[in-house]
Design a protein around this motif. Sequence first.
Motif, PDB file in Angstrom:
ATOM      1  N   GLU A 593       0.839  -1.207   0.000  1.00 54.20           N
ATOM      2  CA  GLU A 593       0.000   0.000   0.000  1.00 54.20           C
ATOM      3  C   GLU A 593       0.871   1.254   0.000  1.00 54.20           C
ATOM      4  OE1 GLU A 593      -4.252  -1.176   2.093  1.00 54.20           O
ATOM      5  OE2 GLU A 593      -2.637  -0.391   3.349  1.00 54.20           O
ATOM      6  N   HIS A 594       1.958   1.201   0.735  1.00 53.79           N
ATOM      7  CA  HIS A 594       2.851   2.358   0.773  1.00 53.79           C
ATOM      8  C   HIS A 594       3.415   2.649  -0.619  1.00 53.79           C
ATOM      9  CE1 HIS A 594       5.723   5.190   2.471  1.00 53.79           C
ATOM     10  NE2 HIS A 594       6.666   4.619   1.714  1.00 53.79           N
ATOM     11  N   LEU A 595       3.765   1.614  -1.347  1.00 51.54           N
ATOM     12  CA  LEU A 595       4.269   1.815  -2.703  1.00 51.54           C
ATOM     13  C   LEU A 595       3.227   2.471  -3.597  1.00 51.54           C
ATOM     14  CD1 LEU A 595       6.303  -1.428  -3.545  1.00 51.54           C
ATOM     15  CD2 LEU A 595       7.189   0.843  -3.017  1.00 51.54           C
ATOM     16  N   LEU A 596       1.984   2.013  -3.478  1.00 49.10           N
ATOM     17  CA  LEU A 596       0.924   2.557  -4.331  1.00 49.10           C
ATOM     18  C   LEU A 596       0.641   4.019  -4.012  1.00 49.10           C
ATOM     19  CD1 LEU A 596      -1.570  -0.459  -4.447  1.00 49.10           C
ATOM     20  CD2 LEU A 596      -0.117   0.379  -6.297  1.00 49.10           C
ATOM     21  N   THR A 597       0.778   4.411  -2.757  1.00 48.82           N
ATOM     22  CA  THR A 597       0.476   5.809  -2.379  1.00 48.82           C
ATOM     23  C   THR A 597       1.592   6.766  -2.771  1.00 48.82           C
ATOM     24  OG1 THR A 597       1.363   5.381  -0.170  1.00 48.82           O
ATOM     25  CG2 THR A 597      -1.012   5.134  -0.466  1.00 48.82           C
ATOM     26  N   THR A 598       2.809   6.250  -3.001  1.00 50.67           N
ATOM     27  CA  THR A 598       3.913   7.135  -3.379  1.00 50.67           C
ATOM     28  C   THR A 598       3.823   7.591  -4.829  1.00 50.67           C
ATOM     29  OG1 THR A 598       5.288   5.224  -3.973  1.00 50.67           O
ATOM     30  CG2 THR A 598       5.467   6.057  -1.718  1.00 50.67           C
ATOM     31  N   GLY A 599       3.069   6.841  -5.663  1.00 52.69           N
ATOM     32  CA  GLY A 599       2.939   7.221  -7.067  1.00 52.69           C
ATOM     33  C   GLY A 599       4.202   6.994  -7.866  1.00 52.69           C
ATOM     34  N   ASP A 600       5.036   6.066  -7.413  1.00 56.13           N
ATOM     35  CA  ASP A 600       6.291   5.765  -8.107  1.00 56.13           C
ATOM     36  C   ASP A 600       5.987   5.199  -9.491  1.00 56.13           C
ATOM     37  OD1 ASP A 600       8.791   4.929  -8.938  1.00 56.13           O
ATOM     38  OD2 ASP A 600       9.397   4.261  -6.934  1.00 56.13           O
ATOM     39  N   SER A 601       6.560   5.804 -10.520  1.00 60.75           N
ATOM     40  CA  SER A 601       6.280   5.362 -11.892  1.00 60.75           C
ATOM     41  C   SER A 601       6.937   4.034 -12.219  1.00 60.75           C
ATOM     42  CB  SER A 601       6.758   6.436 -12.886  1.00 60.75           C
ATOM     43  OG  SER A 601       8.165   6.658 -12.727  1.00 60.75           O
ATOM     44  N   ASP A 602       7.888   3.574 -11.401  1.00 62.87           N
ATOM     45  CA  ASP A 602       8.558   2.300 -11.656  1.00 62.87           C
ATOM     46  C   ASP A 602       7.785   1.111 -11.089  1.00 62.87           C
ATOM     47  OD1 ASP A 602      10.630   3.581 -12.935  1.00 62.87           O
ATOM     48  OD2 ASP A 602      11.810   3.824 -11.093  1.00 62.87           O
ATOM     49  N   ILE A 603       6.642   1.374 -10.471  1.00 64.73           N
ATOM     50  CA  ILE A 603       5.867   0.315  -9.838  1.00 64.73           C
ATOM     51  C   ILE A 603       4.803  -0.206 -10.810  1.00 64.73           C
ATOM     52  CG2 ILE A 603       4.285  -0.242  -7.951  1.00 64.73           C
ATOM     53  CD1 ILE A 603       7.200   0.087  -7.147  1.00 64.73           C
ATOM     54  N   ASN A 604       4.738  -1.524 -10.944  1.00 68.24           N
ATOM     55  CA  ASN A 604       3.693  -2.163 -11.750  1.00 68.24           C
ATOM     56  C   ASN A 604       2.433  -2.264 -10.891  1.00 68.24           C
ATOM     57  OD1 ASN A 604       1.986  -3.985 -13.105  1.00 68.24           O
ATOM     58  ND2 ASN A 604       3.722  -4.877 -14.187  1.00 68.24           N
ATOM     59  N   ARG A 605       1.476  -1.392 -11.165  1.00 68.41           N
ATOM     60  CA  ARG A 605       0.279  -1.317 -10.324  1.00 68.41           C
ATOM     61  C   ARG A 605      -0.518  -2.618 -10.340  1.00 68.41           C
ATOM     62  NH1 ARG A 605      -4.982   1.082 -10.305  1.00 68.41           N
ATOM     63  NH2 ARG A 605      -5.312   2.305  -8.400  1.00 68.41           N
ATOM     64  N   THR A 606      -0.562  -3.272 -11.484  1.00 68.34           N
ATOM     65  CA  THR A 606      -1.313  -4.531 -11.588  1.00 68.34           C
ATOM     66  C   THR A 606      -0.710  -5.595 -10.684  1.00 68.34           C
ATOM     67  OG1 THR A 606      -1.884  -4.004 -13.872  1.00 68.34           O
ATOM     68  CG2 THR A 606      -2.132  -6.297 -13.170  1.00 68.34           C
ATOM     69  N   ASP A 607       0.640  -5.696 -10.713  1.00 70.51           N
ATOM     70  CA  ASP A 607       1.304  -6.666  -9.842  1.00 70.51           C
ATOM     71  C   ASP A 607       1.023  -6.360  -8.374  1.00 70.51           C
ATOM     72  OD1 ASP A 607       2.313  -7.977 -12.007  1.00 70.51           O
ATOM     73  OD2 ASP A 607       4.317  -7.076 -11.899  1.00 70.51           O
ATOM     74  N   ALA A 608       1.052  -5.082  -8.019  1.00 71.69           N
ATOM     75  CA  ALA A 608       0.829  -4.692  -6.619  1.00 71.69           C
ATOM     76  C   ALA A 608      -0.575  -5.086  -6.161  1.00 71.69           C
ATOM     77  CB  ALA A 608       1.033  -3.186  -6.457  1.00 71.69           C
ATOM     78  N   ILE A 609      -1.567  -4.842  -6.999  1.00 72.43           N
ATOM     79  CA  ILE A 609      -2.945  -5.175  -6.622  1.00 72.43           C
ATOM     80  C   ILE A 609      -3.123  -6.687  -6.530  1.00 72.43           C
ATOM     81  CG2 ILE A 609      -5.343  -5.046  -7.381  1.00 72.43           C
ATOM     82  CD1 ILE A 609      -4.709  -2.291  -8.529  1.00 72.43           C
ATOM     83  N   GLU A 610      -2.476  -7.439  -7.408  1.00 70.02           N
ATOM     84  CA  GLU A 610      -2.573  -8.898  -7.339  1.00 70.02           C
ATOM     85  C   GLU A 610      -1.974  -9.428  -6.035  1.00 70.02           C
ATOM     86  OE1 GLU A 610      -0.711 -10.437 -10.786  1.00 70.02           O
ATOM     87  OE2 GLU A 610      -2.389  -9.970 -12.142  1.00 70.02           O
TER      88      GLU A 610
END
Length: 873
Positions: A593-610
């Motif tokens: 959740e912390h990664l998703l809130t930072t808005g880091d463009s290097d993060i794969n949002r789909t992988d994080a939600i899975e």
Amino acid sequence: MRDPAKNLVSRLLAAILPALLSVCAGCQNVTTFPPKSFHQAFRPAETLPEQDDPTTEQAESTAKPGDHSDSLEAVDSELVDAISKSEWRNRSLLDHPPIDDGPNYVWIVSDPSPRGAGVARPSDHDLFSLASHSGPAQAAAAVRLARRFSALESDSKSDPTFDGDRTEELVAALKRIVFEAQPIDSKGILPGPPEDLSPRPPFNNPDDSLDQIPLRAAAAESWCVLLAASGSPRQTLQPAARALTDDSLPAEVRAALLRMLSHEIRPERIRAIDQFLTLEAEEVAVELRRAAVEACWIDAVRTRARRSQTDQPSADIFEPHDWPVGLEHARFDPDPKVRMLLAEWAVAAGSPETADILNGQLRDRTHEVRSRAIGLLAKLNTPQARRRLNSLAGDDTEPQQDAAVRALAHFGATELVPFAGSSKMRIRRSVAEALSTLSDDPVAARLATELILDRDHRVQSATAHALSEWPAEAAVPVLLRGLSSPLLKTRRQCLATLREKTGCRDGFPLEGTLEEREEAVERLARSHGWVTSAFELAVLSRPNASAANRPDVDPAALQLARIACDLDGDLVAKRTARQDLLAIGPTATVAVEHLLTTGDSDINRTDAIEILAEVDPVYAALQALGSSDVLIRRAAMIRLARSAAGRSLTPTAAGLLSEHLQSEPDAEVWRAAMLAISQEASPEAEQIVLIAAGHRWHDVRRMSCDYAVRHRRPHFARWLMPLLADSDATVRSSAARASGMCGNPILIEGTAGAAGCVDLLSDPDSQVRLQAAAALARFDDPRGTAGLLRAARTGTSTARIEAISVIAEAESVGVVPELIRICWTERDRQVLSHLLDTVESLVPKAEHPTAARAARSDHERQAAWSDWLQSRA
């Protein structure tokens, strides 16, 4: 009931009636039972003199029949006074529900003498002697003697042998008491029935006749029990059934007869019952109206028990022809107890109208009726009842909110979780009180652990009291936790309960420091073998924290999350990091959740939600909302709502929910979503409400107004204002109600191009006009007050009652004088009752007129309040 009762009556009368015949009829060949003195009768049992004195035995064997001068003198001087002053009090069935395996006595005796210090009750000999001689205590003694075979009055020390052939004398005596017939001879009330049983002068004098009514009602109950046990109840109870139509009998006596008749005769076969259940309720004594519904309730309980014992498949089948036709009239009875009794009957009988009856009583103007309806709603044990209770418990404007919280305990401790963190003390205390019946629920132990250290001493006390109902193995861990409370009173209460349940008498430093108390708790746990894991579990707090209170991000977990969600990372490294995250559990949720809130463009949002969906059920439900199958989305949203009941949605979860709902067309999914966020007050939740306010389904738009009513934020005015001009009348009505709750004065007149509450006063829909007037009244706008009073004066009875209810909800104290003036000319009894109830709810209890509290009818209440208003003028 007939066979055991008949056997008990037989055993009783065989022991006492031989002496009765000798005393009262002068039989020379029957040994008498000399009465004991007052001191012997009421001395502690262990100090009574021995009865094997040969002198005493010889004196008793040679006593002449009827020679009781010495013993009677002692009885008359002291025991007579004690028995004659005994009070027969009414124990309502609402407080003590009917039983299915014995007589349901309503009138019970309470002695004026103290019961402590081993004081004994009057013996059978004492009562027999008093009943066998004329005097002020003869009738009370006869009734108490008849009660000795009941469970309430049985004497476990005596085991006489009874003869059923000698019941007529006692039956006749009870009948004479019921009809207030005074024996004119000196032999007492039990010699036998006189030739004429017509009413004679009262027991003492005409002025004291009212004091005898409770005694006569108690005699009526015992009379019916004896009649039913003496033969075929349908035949032997005919005299009691005929007495129901005797208008010369007090209403309390006839009510007692009716209740006891229902033990043996179905209510619909009692002809007189239809006279008591009429639309013209005030023409029938309230005692008779209550008894008519009580009789149906008793019959429903006993019939259900009888059918369940015989495994009849029709045990839950409701047959309308089994009940009096006039029972429906009790639904609108002006007496609150009659309405409450009807609801009890409906639940016990399984009436198909139960839900409608309870829903109607939830809007009743009487607090007791609403509270009892809430409790009965839980007994229905249906999903609809659970949803209704959750709605009431979550509505901060609901006066019975605490009762609804307690009722939810019927469905388990999980239902109480959202309310344990309420800002209102009374709600948290209600949760604590509800825990008393949930000792086997692990969630209840978790809640008790939190509430035993609540910031309010009243909640702590309620929790400790609830733990006294738990078994030791469940209560001990929480009680140990309570010993660390900063409040000495709570520590004392927990220690007392702990000692009572475990027998532990070890010393404990109640007034020591926290460190000293914690060390003492550890010693107690070790020395008595109390499970330390249970103690450690007890000190865990409830997982209901918002994002601000969530634990700090673990650096190692955050590093794994970055690797697993890296947009361009190595697949093998991502897979390995993902497996390590799944093994971590809740810590992984915080990191991702912390990664998703930072808005880091290097993060794969789909992988994080899975990943989140695999470690957290909330995100698993959110992921399922992307399905094209509406049934899957509905089931997912229901799971989400249940998960959200135990904890707040994080900003990340609320944001994902908002994204899904923007394109959600199904109203059922929206309903569950609004339920899931109903307790949330975050910006993410408000964003979802804003979407709901513009939804194409009118019921979804109405739910947004319900959210505004619950949370009452002034800035809600910006999206409430367009809803005041909605095309659907129910939405306009809900928006008007929410406008009054939010308290933003801009909603009074509206703005250029946007409607205000004033514009709705001329709305074509009466409900909209009513809610708009209520909203304006909350702003102290005289136009709102005038609109409410106008609605209370005109229209149908139903519409006026609804208007009066809205006045009460709006708490418009200034309209009290006008409401009292409306009472002067009001002819509709129901409307009048609601008017008076509303007046009493708006005026502080300390200012209520004394005459209104003592009033026995609405007309007397009306007169009392009229005098109150004139005195103030």
